[in-house]
Design a protein around this motif. Structure first.
Motif, PDB file in Angstrom:
ATOM      1  N   ALA A  27       0.847  -1.266   0.063  1.00  0.00           N
ATOM      2  CA  ALA A  27       0.006  -0.085   0.187  1.00  0.00           C
ATOM      3  C   ALA A  27       0.916   1.067   0.078  1.00  0.00           C
ATOM      4  N   MET A  28       1.938   1.236   0.719  1.00  0.00           N
ATOM      5  CA  MET A  28       2.822   2.321   0.867  1.00  0.00           C
ATOM      6  C   MET A  28       3.718   2.343  -0.615  1.00  0.00           C
ATOM      7  N   GLN A  29       3.463   1.652  -1.417  1.00  0.00           N
ATOM      8  CA  GLN A  29       4.479   1.396  -2.695  1.00  0.00           C
ATOM      9  C   GLN A  29       5.795   1.506  -2.365  1.00  0.00           C
ATOM     10  N   LEU A  30       6.309   0.706  -1.299  1.00  0.00           N
ATOM     11  CA  LEU A  30       7.732   0.738  -1.011  1.00  0.00           C
ATOM     12  C   LEU A  30       8.509  -0.147  -2.170  1.00  0.00           C
ATOM     13  N   ASP A  36      23.998  -3.267  -0.202  1.00  0.00           N
ATOM     14  CA  ASP A  36      25.332  -3.639  -0.352  1.00  0.00           C
ATOM     15  C   ASP A  36      26.015  -4.633   0.591  1.00  0.00           C
ATOM     16  N   GLY A  37      25.000  -5.342   1.431  1.00  0.00           N
ATOM     17  CA  GLY A  37      25.442  -6.145   2.481  1.00  0.00           C
ATOM     18  C   GLY A  37      25.461  -5.502   3.693  1.00  0.00           C
ATOM     19  N   GLN A  38      25.849  -4.285   3.856  1.00  0.00           N
ATOM     20  CA  GLN A  38      25.867  -3.530   4.910  1.00  0.00           C
ATOM     21  C   GLN A  38      24.794  -2.421   5.377  1.00  0.00           C
ATOM     22  N   HIS A  39      24.083  -2.038   4.440  1.00  0.00           N
ATOM     23  CA  HIS A  39      23.046  -1.158   4.248  1.00  0.00           C
ATOM     24  C   HIS A  39      21.966  -1.540   3.437  1.00  0.00           C
ATOM     25  N   LEU A  40      20.709  -1.213   3.772  1.00  0.00           N
ATOM     26  CA  LEU A  40      19.552  -1.621   3.114  1.00  0.00           C
ATOM     27  C   LEU A  40      18.825  -0.097   2.906  1.00  0.00           C
ATOM     28  N   SER A  41      18.205   0.136   1.786  1.00  0.00           N
ATOM     29  CA  SER A  41      17.532   1.460   1.481  1.00  0.00           C
ATOM     30  C   SER A  41      16.260   1.049   0.832  1.00  0.00           C
ATOM     31  N   LEU A  42      15.168   1.278   1.503  1.00  0.00           N
ATOM     32  CA  LEU A  42      14.033   1.343   0.759  1.00  0.00           C
ATOM     33  C   LEU A  42      13.157   2.452   0.633  1.00  0.00           C
ATOM     34  N   ALA A  43      12.557   2.782  -0.653  1.00  0.00           N
ATOM     35  CA  ALA A  43      12.037   4.071  -0.999  1.00  0.00           C
ATOM     36  C   ALA A  43      10.596   4.069  -0.877  1.00  0.00           C
ATOM     37  N   ALA A  44       9.918   5.339  -0.530  1.00  0.00           N
ATOM     38  CA  ALA A  44       8.394   5.528  -0.586  1.00  0.00           C
ATOM     39  C   ALA A  44       7.984   6.753  -1.179  1.00  0.00           C
ATOM     40  N   PRO A  45       7.155   6.681  -2.344  1.00  0.00           N
ATOM     41  CA  PRO A  45       6.621   7.924  -2.977  1.00  0.00           C
ATOM     42  C   PRO A  45       5.924   8.673  -2.105  1.00  0.00           C
ATOM     43  N   LEU A  46       5.852   9.905  -2.068  1.00  0.00           N
ATOM     44  CA  LEU A  46       5.022  10.868  -1.230  1.00  0.00           C
ATOM     45  C   LEU A  46       3.605  10.820  -1.635  1.00  0.00           C
ATOM     46  N   VAL A  47       3.458  10.495  -2.736  1.00  0.00           N
ATOM     47  CA  VAL A  47       2.064  10.675  -3.241  1.00  0.00           C
ATOM     48  C   VAL A  47       1.155   9.494  -2.571  1.00  0.00           C
ATOM     49  N   ALA A  48       1.854   8.468  -2.155  1.00  0.00           N
ATOM     50  CA  ALA A  48       1.086   7.326  -1.441  1.00  0.00           C
ATOM     51  C   ALA A  48       1.364   7.310  -0.053  1.00  0.00           C
ATOM     52  N   ASN A  49       2.061   8.336   0.498  1.00  0.00           N
ATOM     53  CA  ASN A  49       2.158   8.341   1.884  1.00  0.00           C
ATOM     54  C   ASN A  49       2.162   9.863   2.429  1.00  0.00           C
ATOM     55  N   GLY A  59       3.374   8.243  10.487  1.00  0.00           N
ATOM     56  CA  GLY A  59       3.101   6.580  10.381  1.00  0.00           C
ATOM     57  C   GLY A  59       3.856   6.058   9.331  1.00  0.00           C
ATOM     58  N   SER A  60       3.805   6.810   8.266  1.00  0.00           N
ATOM     59  CA  SER A  60       4.754   6.068   6.877  1.00  0.00           C
ATOM     60  C   SER A  60       6.001   6.207   7.149  1.00  0.00           C
ATOM     61  N   ILE A  61       6.368   7.303   7.501  1.00  0.00           N
ATOM     62  CA  ILE A  61       7.926   7.498   7.965  1.00  0.00           C
ATOM     63  C   ILE A  61       8.354   6.500   9.101  1.00  0.00           C
ATOM     64  N   THR A  66      11.010   1.192  10.296  1.00  0.00           N
ATOM     65  CA  THR A  66      10.829  -0.258  10.992  1.00  0.00           C
ATOM     66  C   THR A  66      11.190  -1.243   9.867  1.00  0.00           C
ATOM     67  N   VAL A  67      10.615  -1.189   8.647  1.00  0.00           N
ATOM     68  CA  VAL A  67      10.449  -2.288   7.697  1.00  0.00           C
ATOM     69  C   VAL A  67      11.808  -2.241   7.106  1.00  0.00           C
ATOM     70  N   THR A  68      12.294  -1.202   6.789  1.00  0.00           N
ATOM     71  CA  THR A  68      13.665  -1.249   6.277  1.00  0.00           C
ATOM     72  C   THR A  68      14.845  -2.042   7.175  1.00  0.00           C
ATOM     73  N   ALA A  69      14.690  -1.651   8.521  1.00  0.00           N
ATOM     74  CA  ALA A  69      15.831  -2.287   9.227  1.00  0.00           C
ATOM     75  C   ALA A  69      15.115  -3.833   9.569  1.00  0.00           C
ATOM     76  N   TRP A  70      14.057  -4.313   9.494  1.00  0.00           N
ATOM     77  CA  TRP A  70      13.502  -5.516   9.715  1.00  0.00           C
ATOM     78  C   TRP A  70      14.112  -6.354   8.544  1.00  0.00           C
ATOM     79  N   ALA A  71      13.838  -5.613   7.201  1.00  0.00           N
ATOM     80  CA  ALA A  71      14.104  -6.543   6.053  1.00  0.00           C
ATOM     81  C   ALA A  71      15.773  -6.698   5.947  1.00  0.00           C
ATOM     82  N   LEU A  72      16.733  -5.464   6.342  1.00  0.00           N
ATOM     83  CA  LEU A  72      18.066  -5.878   6.397  1.00  0.00           C
ATOM     84  C   LEU A  72      18.394  -6.987   7.368  1.00  0.00           C
ATOM     85  N   LEU A  73      17.766  -7.252   8.634  1.00  0.00           N
ATOM     86  CA  LEU A  73      18.178  -8.155   9.523  1.00  0.00           C
ATOM     87  C   LEU A  73      17.815  -9.526   8.929  1.00  0.00           C
ATOM     88  N   MET A  74      16.401  -9.619   8.321  1.00  0.00           N
ATOM     89  CA  MET A  74      16.042 -10.760   7.600  1.00  0.00           C
ATOM     90  C   MET A  74      17.192 -11.250   6.615  1.00  0.00           C
TER      91      MET A  74
END
Length: 158
Positions: A27-30, A36-49, A59-61, A66-74
């Motif tokens: 829904a957030m269009q992430l 790169d193995g050490q950093h993960l970056s996820l993007a979100a468009p302002l129009v959907a958030n 709440g979107s921020i 939260t999801v970005t760090a969760w995915a990095l640890l996954m």
């Protein structure tokens, strides 16, 4: 040493997993911006958030961080051996520094190599560990929020 192909496969895994299993991420269009193995970056468009002020909804921020760090640890957990692991946020503190005015992204960074080695040892021995992750949320005007979150990582019983 990891290859560009491994990083691309990890990016594809995260993107597919988010779309299939996390309705909020869809829904957030992430989208995966960088890994790169050490950093993960996820993007979100302002129009959907955005909120009623046409800035990013707090709440979107927070969710993006939260999801970005969760995915990095996954991704990190998948590298820890033959077991399946789960990851969940345990505690998070976020500090909003300024409004987000454009499309935005979060960058999560794994702890230092020493911390990761110790965490992997604890995970192997006890089947669970807690890891703290720093996340920065940015738009084209710089850092808009900082989150420090602690995640639990545990081995799934088969």
């Amino acid at each position: 040493m990891a290859s560009a192909l491994m990083y691309e496969q990890a990016r594809e895994f995260v993107q597919a997993f988010l779309c299939e299993h996390i309705p909020l991420a869809k829904a957030m269009q992430l989208s995966v911006r960088h890994y790169d193995g050490q950093h993960l970056s996820l993007a979100a468009p302002l129009v959907a958030n955005h909120n009623d002020k046409q800035t990013a909804f707090a709440g979107s921020i927070s969710s993006l961080a939260t999801v970005t760090a969760w995915a990095l640890l996954m991704l990190w957990a998948r590298q820890q051996g033959r077991y399946d692991y789960q990851v969940a946020v345990v505690h998070a503190d976020i500090h909003y520094k300024k409004p987000v005015l454009t499309d935005f992204y979060a960058q999560a960074t794994l702890p230092t190599a020493d911390v990761l080695v110790k965490s992997a040892q604890v995970l192997a021995q006890k089947g669970r560990v807690r890891i703290a992750v720093q996340i920065d949320v940015m738009d084209e005007h710089g850092i808009a929020a900082k989150q420090l979150a602690e995640y639990a990582v545990w081995r799934v019983k088969i």
